[in-house]
Design a protein around this motif. Structure first.
Motif, PDB file in Angstrom:
ATOM      1  N   TYR A   1       1.113  -1.084   0.188  1.00 47.69           N
ATOM      2  CA  TYR A   1      -0.132   0.278  -0.172  1.00 47.69           C
ATOM      3  C   TYR A   1       1.370   1.420   0.202  1.00 47.69           C
ATOM      4  O   TYR A   1       0.092   2.234  -0.358  1.00 47.69           O
ATOM      5  N   ASP A   2       2.239   1.213   0.336  1.00 46.06           N
ATOM      6  CA  ASP A   2       2.899   2.339   0.284  1.00 46.06           C
ATOM      7  C   ASP A   2       2.909   3.417  -1.499  1.00 46.06           C
ATOM      8  O   ASP A   2       3.002   4.785  -0.840  1.00 46.06           O
ATOM      9  N   PRO A   3       2.774   3.014  -2.231  1.00 45.50           N
ATOM     10  CA  PRO A   3       2.307   3.791  -3.219  1.00 45.50           C
ATOM     11  C   PRO A   3       1.442   4.594  -3.544  1.00 45.50           C
ATOM     12  O   PRO A   3       0.582   5.373  -3.077  1.00 45.50           O
ATOM     13  N   TYR A   4       0.007   3.777  -2.735  1.00 46.46           N
ATOM     14  CA  TYR A   4      -1.637   4.994  -2.945  1.00 46.46           C
ATOM     15  C   TYR A   4      -1.020   5.097  -1.122  1.00 46.46           C
ATOM     16  O   TYR A   4      -1.465   6.671  -1.732  1.00 46.46           O
ATOM     17  N   ILE A   5      -0.359   5.087  -0.171  1.00 42.07           N
ATOM     18  CA  ILE A   5      -0.649   6.079   1.091  1.00 42.07           C
ATOM     19  C   ILE A   5       0.868   7.622  -0.009  1.00 42.07           C
ATOM     20  O   ILE A   5      -0.131   8.186   0.813  1.00 42.07           O
ATOM     21  N   SER A   6       1.830   6.774  -0.141  1.00 41.04           N
ATOM     22  CA  SER A   6       2.158   8.696  -0.588  1.00 41.04           C
ATOM     23  C   SER A   6       1.674   8.798  -1.623  1.00 41.04           C
ATOM     24  O   SER A   6       1.538  10.711  -1.542  1.00 41.04           O
ATOM     25  N   LYS A   7       0.922   8.598  -2.781  1.00 42.33           N
ATOM     26  CA  LYS A   7       0.084   9.720  -3.397  1.00 42.33           C
ATOM     27  C   LYS A   7      -0.946  10.072  -2.459  1.00 42.33           C
ATOM     28  O   LYS A   7      -2.044  11.693  -2.803  1.00 42.33           O
ATOM     29  N   CYS A   8      -1.463   9.777  -1.324  1.00 44.49           N
ATOM     30  CA  CYS A   8      -3.136  10.021  -0.304  1.00 44.49           C
ATOM     31  C   CYS A   8      -2.387  11.614   0.038  1.00 44.49           C
ATOM     32  O   CYS A   8      -2.905  12.508   0.060  1.00 44.49           O
ATOM     33  N   CYS A   9      -0.651  11.236  -0.023  1.00 44.05           N
ATOM     34  CA  CYS A   9      -0.013  12.158   0.919  1.00 44.05           C
ATOM     35  C   CYS A   9       1.053  13.874   0.281  1.00 44.05           C
ATOM     36  O   CYS A   9       1.432  14.361   0.915  1.00 44.05           O
ATOM     37  N   LEU A  10       0.029  13.818  -1.092  1.00 42.29           N
ATOM     38  CA  LEU A  10       1.360  14.584  -2.162  1.00 42.29           C
ATOM     39  C   LEU A  10       0.889  16.143  -1.291  1.00 42.29           C
ATOM     40  O   LEU A  10      -0.708  16.331  -1.129  1.00 42.29           O
ATOM     41  N   ARG A  11       1.498  17.702  -0.840  1.00 43.56           N
ATOM     42  CA  ARG A  11       0.995  18.280  -0.866  1.00 43.56           C
ATOM     43  C   ARG A  11       1.727  19.508  -2.101  1.00 43.56           C
ATOM     44  O   ARG A  11       2.983  19.381  -2.255  1.00 43.56           O
ATOM     45  N   SER A  12       1.660  20.858  -1.600  1.00 41.15           N
ATOM     46  CA  SER A  12       2.333  21.802  -2.486  1.00 41.15           C
ATOM     47  C   SER A  12       2.323  22.733  -2.540  1.00 41.15           C
ATOM     48  O   SER A  12       1.854  22.301  -0.503  1.00 41.15           O
ATOM     49  N   LEU A  13       3.328  22.151  -2.746  1.00 43.31           N
ATOM     50  CA  LEU A  13       4.650  22.924  -1.726  1.00 43.31           C
ATOM     51  C   LEU A  13       4.867  24.519  -2.715  1.00 43.31           C
ATOM     52  O   LEU A  13       4.696  24.489  -3.608  1.00 43.31           O
ATOM     53  N   TYR A  14       5.392  25.627  -1.951  1.00 46.73           N
ATOM     54  CA  TYR A  14       5.838  27.245  -2.409  1.00 46.73           C
ATOM     55  C   TYR A  14       6.897  27.782  -2.186  1.00 46.73           C
ATOM     56  O   TYR A  14       6.823  27.798  -1.212  1.00 46.73           O
TER      57      TYR A  14
ATOM     58  N   GLU B   1       9.751  30.841  -2.518  1.00 48.53           N
ATOM     59  CA  GLU B   1       9.556  32.421  -2.193  1.00 48.53           C
ATOM     60  C   GLU B   1       9.037  33.163  -4.111  1.00 48.53           C
ATOM     61  O   GLU B   1       9.009  34.274  -3.792  1.00 48.53           O
ATOM     62  N   TYR B   2       9.473  32.753  -4.864  1.00 43.07           N
ATOM     63  CA  TYR B   2       9.302  33.044  -6.197  1.00 43.07           C
ATOM     64  C   TYR B   2       7.809  32.525  -7.032  1.00 43.07           C
ATOM     65  O   TYR B   2       7.923  32.854  -7.946  1.00 43.07           O
ATOM     66  N   GLY B   3       7.204  31.716  -5.992  1.00 48.34           N
ATOM     67  CA  GLY B   3       6.122  31.487  -5.996  1.00 48.34           C
ATOM     68  C   GLY B   3       5.788  29.862  -7.219  1.00 48.34           C
ATOM     69  O   GLY B   3       4.663  30.082  -7.965  1.00 48.34           O
ATOM     70  N   ASN B   4       7.098  29.236  -6.957  1.00 49.11           N
ATOM     71  CA  ASN B   4       7.260  27.721  -7.678  1.00 49.11           C
ATOM     72  C   ASN B   4       6.180  27.007  -7.226  1.00 49.11           C
ATOM     73  O   ASN B   4       6.939  27.129  -5.941  1.00 49.11           O
ATOM     74  N   VAL B   5       5.397  25.935  -7.739  1.00 50.60           N
ATOM     75  CA  VAL B   5       4.457  25.176  -7.424  1.00 50.60           C
ATOM     76  C   VAL B   5       5.836  23.599  -7.730  1.00 50.60           C
ATOM     77  O   VAL B   5       6.038  23.604  -8.300  1.00 50.60           O
ATOM     78  N   TYR B   6       5.929  23.298  -6.301  1.00 52.19           N
ATOM     79  CA  TYR B   6       6.511  21.580  -6.019  1.00 52.19           C
ATOM     80  C   TYR B   6       5.276  20.842  -5.498  1.00 52.19           C
ATOM     81  O   TYR B   6       4.591  20.986  -4.298  1.00 52.19           O
ATOM     82  N   ILE B   7       5.178  19.387  -5.943  1.00 50.54           N
ATOM     83  CA  ILE B   7       4.605  18.652  -4.994  1.00 50.54           C
ATOM     84  C   ILE B   7       5.760  17.292  -3.864  1.00 50.54           C
ATOM     85  O   ILE B   7       6.436  16.535  -4.764  1.00 50.54           O
ATOM     86  N   ALA B   8       5.441  17.162  -3.469  1.00 50.34           N
ATOM     87  CA  ALA B   8       6.182  17.255  -2.020  1.00 50.34           C
ATOM     88  C   ALA B   8       4.835  15.504  -1.680  1.00 50.34           C
ATOM     89  O   ALA B   8       3.853  16.229  -1.346  1.00 50.34           O
ATOM     90  N   VAL B   9       5.123  14.505  -0.809  1.00 54.49           N
ATOM     91  CA  VAL B   9       4.838  14.013  -0.224  1.00 54.49           C
ATOM     92  C   VAL B   9       5.697  14.402   1.314  1.00 54.49           C
ATOM     93  O   VAL B   9       6.649  14.914   1.719  1.00 54.49           O
TER      94      VAL B   9
ATOM     95  N   LEU C   1       2.649  13.285   7.919  1.00 54.94           N
ATOM     96  CA  LEU C   1       1.122  12.451   7.351  1.00 54.94           C
ATOM     97  C   LEU C   1       1.142  11.173   7.331  1.00 54.94           C
ATOM     98  O   LEU C   1       0.675  10.590   7.275  1.00 54.94           O
ATOM     99  N   LYS C   2       1.987  11.058   6.313  1.00 48.51           N
ATOM    100  CA  LYS C   2       2.761   9.642   5.697  1.00 48.51           C
ATOM    101  C   LYS C   2       2.590   8.274   6.839  1.00 48.51           C
ATOM    102  O   LYS C   2       2.288   7.121   7.022  1.00 48.51           O
ATOM    103  N   GLY C   3       3.533   8.862   7.716  1.00 50.16           N
ATOM    104  CA  GLY C   3       4.125   7.985   9.103  1.00 50.16           C
ATOM    105  C   GLY C   3       2.521   7.854  10.096  1.00 50.16           C
ATOM    106  O   GLY C   3       2.590   6.968  10.362  1.00 50.16           O
ATOM    107  N   ARG C   4       1.860   8.967  10.413  1.00 50.60           N
ATOM    108  CA  ARG C   4       0.441   8.546  10.563  1.00 50.60           C
ATOM    109  C   ARG C   4      -0.629   8.021  10.145  1.00 50.60           C
ATOM    110  O   ARG C   4      -1.261   7.512  11.137  1.00 50.60           O
TER     111      ARG C   4
END
Length: 82
Positions: free
Chosen positions: A31-44, A46-54, A58-61
């Protein structure tokens, strides 16, 4: 595109509910891939660029909650009625 997902066997689930650490880790790996996908967050940045990261916290919880559910899971045994 259709994905084929591996499902845990009854033996693996049964072993995990009995507290077998290797079985629990195998279920978590399935279930690791599914859990990782559920834990994706958008990070910004200082220039307003968006990064997607796990979100690892939340994944540990979620992993912790899944382990708790596995250990609390009761497999009903069928009995013959006379």
């Amino acid at each position: 595109m259709k994905h084929i997902f591996k499902k845990p066997s009854f033996y693996l689930i049964s072993s995990a509910t009995d507290g077998d650490e290797k079985a629990i880790e195998k279920i978590l790996a399935i279930y690791d891939p599914y859990i990782s996908k559920c834990c994706l967050r958008s990070l910004y940045d200082e220039y307003g660029n968006v990064y997607i990261a796990v979100d690892m916290e939340l994944k540990g919880r979620i992993r912790e909650a899944l382990i708790k559910m596995i250990l609390d899971f009761d497999i009903p045994l069928e009995t013959e009625e006379e």
